[in-house]
Design an enzyme around this catalytic site. Structure first.
Site, PDB file in Angstrom:
ATOM      1  CB  SER A  64      33.285  80.062   7.706  1.00 37.83           C
ATOM      2  OG  SER A  64      34.272  80.592   8.529  1.00 37.83           O
TER       3      SER A  64
ATOM      4  CE  LYS B 174      29.693  83.400  10.809  1.00 34.22           C
ATOM      5  NZ  LYS B 174      28.652  82.597  10.217  1.00 34.22           N
TER       6      LYS B 174
ATOM      7  CE1 TYR C 213      30.319  87.037  12.274  1.00 26.44           C
ATOM      8  CE2 TYR C 213      32.174  87.849  11.007  1.00 26.44           C
ATOM      9  CZ  TYR C 213      30.934  87.232  11.070  1.00 26.44           C
ATOM     10  OH  TYR C 213      30.335  86.805   9.914  1.00 26.44           O
TER      11      TYR C 213
END
Length: 307
Positions: free
Chosen positions: A169, A202, A198
């Site tokens: 991550s 994640k 983004y």
């Protein structure tokens, strides 16, 4: 909140207590590392090979993977194997899992290490999803789902009764919650910047840890640290230049996931979020919310049911 827990502490962590030499002998273990043709994934594959694991490099480009495999052979004396995987194409993900299962009956550790960061906003996956979310979350979810029966079966016969799924991550997961309407192309996605997407792509989901821990699955998401890799290739060069002053090398970048995937004591860390270098850190509250995890899981299941 201690120094090593804050975002700044994760960016400038103190010396690692875990080192590559601490990895136990991995003879007889089979592992897949996605995106291992470059960066942190490649560095991870190198350490695994050096400790005698059988390693599959799952990547989109056969050409790039073959260069990496040759490179790894030169540095380790061991031969990694290529597995074609395009995470931005669900049919390709299915074909990749089937290809793997035609060759192997076990899988000890799956490193979901591939990722895209800040691509041009108009980029979508083959199936019409946001490129970052579609690759980093949906593609990996489907790949993991297809390999779960093998991971579970492997755990049953493993000495420690475990198989591991390690998901790279990033600290960006602290920034953004989930906006379901933004996963596919449409007005909600149009309003979000690529940085937002983004952070969202994640978001560390702990649902895998919750659902499958009773079957021997150890699921650990982690922030590898701020590392010099070509992940930042879509960023403006002046920003990249500034960023480079604060980045660590890929050897450091692989440490936390190598710890999660190989250290005997890390089997106790199911559902924990690791930060640099190789220690447990905090996560955003909603990332831990079972309702959010369940909603995300069901949405993901829905997307892949007819591939």
């Amino acid at each position: 909140m201690g120094n090593h827990l804050s975002l700044l502490g994760q960016s400038f962590p103190s010396e690692s207590k875990f080192h590559v030499d601490d990895i136990p002998d991995l003879t007889g273990k089979v592992m897949i590392v996605t995106g291992a043709n470059t960066g942190i994934g490649k560095e991870t594959a190198k350490a695994l090979l050096n400790h005698n694991a059988k390693v599959y490099i799952a990547a989109r480009s056969q050409e790039k993977a073959e260069v990496a495999i040759k490179d790894l052979k030169n540095s380790t004396g061991k031969e990694a194997l290529f597995l074609k995987l395009d995470l931005a194409n669900l049919k390709s993900v299915k074909a990749s899992a089937e290809e793997y299962l035609s060759k192997e009956t076990t899988l000890d550790v799956l490193f979901n290490s591939a990722g895209v960061m800040f691509p041009p906003k108009e980029w979508l996956t083959v199936d019409g999803y946001d490129m970052q979310f579609g690759t980093n979350v949906l593609g990996h979810f489907y790949f993991t789902k297809l390999l779960l029966p093998t991971l579970i079966a492997t755990a049953k016969s493993a000495p420690d009764g475990k198989a591991r799924v390690i998901t790279t991550s990033s600290s960006a997961h602290i920034l953004k919650g989930l906006t379901f309407s933004a996963f596919e192309d449409g007005p909600a996605r149009g309003k979000m910047s690529t940085t937002d997407l983004y952070g969202q792509s994640k978001t560390a989901t702990f649902e895998l840890a919750r659902r499958y821990s009773s079957e021997g699955i150890v699921s650990i998401p982690l922030n590898p640290g701020n590392i010099k890799t070509d992940l930042a290739r879509h960023m403006p060069s002046f920003l990249r230049g500034i960023l480079n002053l604060f980045l660590y090398d890929v050897e450091h970048g692989a440490l936390t996931q190598l710890y999660a995937g190989t250290a005997p004591e890390a089997v106790e860390l199911n559902g924990k979020y690791l930060v640099p270098w190789a220690r447990v850190g905090p996560t955003r509250k909603d990332a831990r919310d079972p309702k959010v995890g369940e909603a995300l899981w069901e949405w993901l299941e829905e997307q892949v049911k007819d591939v």
